[in-house]
Design a protein around this motif. Structure first.
Motif, short mmCIF file in Angstrom:
data_model
loop_
_atom_site.label_atom_id
_atom_site.label_comp_id
_atom_site.label_asym_id
_atom_site.label_seq_id
_atom_site.Cartn_x
_atom_site.Cartn_y
_atom_site.Cartn_z
N GLY A 62 0.84 -1.19 0.00
CA GLY A 62 0.00 0.00 0.00
C GLY A 62 0.87 1.24 0.00
O GLY A 62 1.98 1.23 0.54
N ARG A 63 0.38 2.30 -0.60
CA ARG A 63 1.17 3.53 -0.72
C ARG A 63 0.37 4.72 -0.19
O ARG A 63 -0.85 4.77 -0.30
N GLU A 64 1.10 5.66 0.36
CA GLU A 64 0.47 6.86 0.88
C GLU A 64 -0.31 7.58 -0.22
O GLU A 64 -1.40 8.10 0.01
N SER A 65 0.23 7.54 -1.42
CA SER A 65 -0.42 8.21 -2.56
C SER A 65 -1.73 7.53 -2.94
O SER A 65 -2.56 8.12 -3.66
N GLN A 66 -1.93 6.28 -2.47
CA GLN A 66 -3.16 5.53 -2.76
C GLN A 66 -4.16 5.60 -1.61
O GLN A 66 -5.15 4.87 -1.61
N GLY A 67 -3.89 6.45 -0.63
CA GLY A 67 -4.83 6.63 0.47
C GLY A 67 -4.46 5.94 1.76
O GLY A 67 -5.26 5.92 2.71
N PHE A 68 -3.25 5.42 1.86
CA PHE A 68 -2.80 4.79 3.11
C PHE A 68 -2.25 5.89 4.03
O PHE A 68 -1.04 6.04 4.20
N LYS A 69 -3.19 6.63 4.65
CA LYS A 69 -2.82 7.81 5.44
C LYS A 69 -2.25 7.44 6.80
O LYS A 69 -1.49 8.22 7.39
N ILE A 70 -2.62 6.27 7.34
CA ILE A 70 -2.12 5.84 8.64
C ILE A 70 -0.84 5.01 8.48
O ILE A 70 0.20 5.31 9.08
N HIS A 71 -0.90 3.99 7.66
CA HIS A 71 0.23 3.08 7.49
C HIS A 71 1.33 3.66 6.63
O HIS A 71 2.49 3.23 6.71
N GLY A 72 0.99 4.65 5.81
CA GLY A 72 1.97 5.16 4.87
C GLY A 72 2.31 4.10 3.84
O GLY A 72 1.51 3.21 3.55
N ASN A 73 3.50 4.19 3.28
CA ASN A 73 3.95 3.15 2.37
C ASN A 73 4.21 1.89 3.20
O ASN A 73 5.02 1.90 4.14
N VAL A 74 3.51 0.81 2.88
CA VAL A 74 3.49 -0.36 3.75
C VAL A 74 3.65 -1.64 2.94
O VAL A 74 3.16 -1.74 1.81
N VAL A 75 4.33 -2.62 3.55
CA VAL A 75 4.48 -3.95 2.96
C VAL A 75 4.02 -4.97 4.00
O VAL A 75 4.43 -4.91 5.16
N GLY A 76 3.16 -5.90 3.57
CA GLY A 76 2.73 -6.99 4.43
C GLY A 76 3.24 -8.32 3.89
O GLY A 76 3.07 -8.61 2.70
N ILE A 77 3.87 -9.11 4.76
CA ILE A 77 4.43 -10.40 4.36
C ILE A 77 3.69 -11.52 5.10
O ILE A 77 3.63 -11.52 6.33
N ASP A 78 3.15 -12.44 4.32
CA ASP A 78 2.46 -13.61 4.88
C ASP A 78 3.49 -14.71 5.12
O ASP A 78 4.05 -15.26 4.18
N HIS A 79 3.74 -15.03 6.40
CA HIS A 79 4.70 -16.08 6.75
C HIS A 79 4.06 -17.46 6.82
O HIS A 79 4.73 -18.44 7.08
N GLY A 80 2.74 -17.51 6.60
CA GLY A 80 2.04 -18.79 6.58
C GLY A 80 1.41 -19.15 7.91
O GLY A 80 1.82 -18.69 8.98
N GLN A 81 0.35 -19.97 7.84
CA GLN A 81 -0.31 -20.54 8.99
C GLN A 81 -0.79 -19.49 10.00
O GLN A 81 -0.76 -19.69 11.21
N GLY A 82 -1.23 -18.34 9.47
CA GLY A 82 -1.80 -17.29 10.31
C GLY A 82 -0.81 -16.32 10.89
O GLY A 82 -1.18 -15.48 11.72
N VAL A 83 0.46 -16.38 10.47
CA VAL A 83 1.51 -15.49 10.98
C VAL A 83 1.88 -14.49 9.89
O VAL A 83 2.13 -14.88 8.74
N ALA A 84 1.93 -13.20 10.23
CA ALA A 84 2.18 -12.17 9.22
C ALA A 84 2.93 -10.99 9.82
O ALA A 84 2.75 -10.65 10.99
N SER A 85 3.78 -10.36 8.99
CA SER A 85 4.50 -9.14 9.37
C SER A 85 3.97 -7.97 8.56
O SER A 85 3.66 -8.12 7.37
N ILE A 86 3.89 -6.82 9.21
CA ILE A 86 3.52 -5.60 8.51
C ILE A 86 4.60 -4.56 8.80
O ILE A 86 5.01 -4.37 9.95
N LEU A 87 5.12 -3.93 7.75
CA LEU A 87 6.24 -2.98 7.87
C LEU A 87 5.79 -1.64 7.29
O LEU A 87 5.49 -1.53 6.09
#
Length: 313
Positions: free
Chosen positions: A232-257
């Motif tokens: 997600g990108r700030e320019s696309q309306g991500f006003k809280i997260h800003g430019n963000v990357v989410g990584i799915d580590h599998g089995q319900g575990v995930a990182s958001i940066l």
């Protein structure tokens, strides 16, 4: 948490079983019906053998709020059904980890009350109920003052995208061992901090991750292997997260940066642990350059530190 049955308490001693078998063989020899004895003998022998109980181990042994409970289940049946795990009437999926073992992950958060959790495990035709004590934990409080333009409440579209990402439960396990530190900067805000925003206490809020105050533009790496399932990108309306990357580590575990200045990956990419996925920045609801790393288990924010220091199988 394990139980075994002593053969001496099964109602039939080894000597009695041997005597019964001998007498049945004599009976069938006299009546020439030896073919009928096998199931009867098997029935006596199976009755005399001990029954192995379902084995359940929960780690960490003394959890506190914010910890992830790892529930390891050992089953005896070959190719049987996957065990079912529930806590406080909430179901959590279990995944095979080899040698007749399964593992379910149960998150805890700072907004919950400390105390006993009733854990129920069903498998091998058995049910075990365990009481797990989750200790209280002190979380500090801080005040944050967001300047005009940085105090947006965000949009439904932004949170819908993020919530859908956090809800992912893919069957594969991509992480392996301890998770990595995603940036080399100093930790400025720990997990679980309660906050006042512009003088108003955020009642249902806690800091859902760890903040790293690294240099602007410094590398941000994947804490573990996984699939990039959110960009997600700030320019696309991500006003809280800003430019963000989410990584799915599998089995319900995930990182958001969050708050990145640059994104180097796209949705669908598979990344390895330690791979650069972007650069530290100050986009979104940020008062200065830093990286926010949040770790989620079944949609709930958990403390990433135990995953980095001890690891979770």
């Amino acid at each position: 948490m394990t139980m075994s049955v002593n053969p001496g308490n099964c109602g039939l001693s080894t000597q009695i079983v041997a005597g019964l078998v001998k007498r049945w063989w004599q009976f069938t020899a006299n009546h020439k019906k030896a073919s009928s004895i096998a199931p009867i003998v098997a029935g006596f022998l199976s009755f005399a053998l001990p029954v192995q109980a379902l084995q359940v181990v929960v780690t960490p042994p003394n959890p506190e709020l914010g910890d992830t409970l790892s529930v390891i289940i050992q089953v005896d049946a070959k190719g049987g059904e996957t065990p079912k795990v529930s806590v406080q009437q909430q179901n959590y999926p279990a995944f095979a980890i080899g040698n007749g073992r399964f593992r379910a992950l149960v998150p805890t958060t700072p907004l919950e009350k400390p105390g006993a959790r009733l854990l129920q495990v069903s498998g091998d035709g058995q049910v075990q109920k365990l009481s797990v004590q989750v200790r209280d934990r002190d979380f500090p409080t801080q005040s944050i003052w967001l300047p005009p333009g940085k105090d947006s409440e965000g949009t439904d579209a932004e949170f819908d995208r993020v919530d859908a990402f956090k809800a992912l439960v893919t069957p594969q396990k991509f992480w392996d061992g301890k998770l990595l530190r995603p940036n080399s900067g100093e930790i400025t805000t720990i997990y679980g901090v309660r906050r006042y925003y512009n003088g108003v206490f955020a009642k249902d809020y806690y800091h859902r991750g760890v903040d790293y105050a690294g240099d602007y533009g410094s590398a941000v790496v994947a804490p573990a292997a996984g699939r990039v399932s959110l960009v997600g990108r700030e320019s696309q309306g991500f006003k809280i997260h800003g430019n963000v990357v989410g990584i799915d580590h599998g089995q319900g575990v995930a990182s958001i940066l969050m708050h990145l200045s640059r994104i180097d990956v796209k949705e669908g990419d598979f990344v390895k642990a330690g791979q650069v996925i972007g650069a530290l920045g100050s986009t979104g609801a940020s008062t200065g350059p830093h990286l926010h790393w949040g770790l989620y288990v079944h949609g709930q924010s958990v403390d990433p530190v135990p995953w980095r220091l001890q690891g979770v199988e």
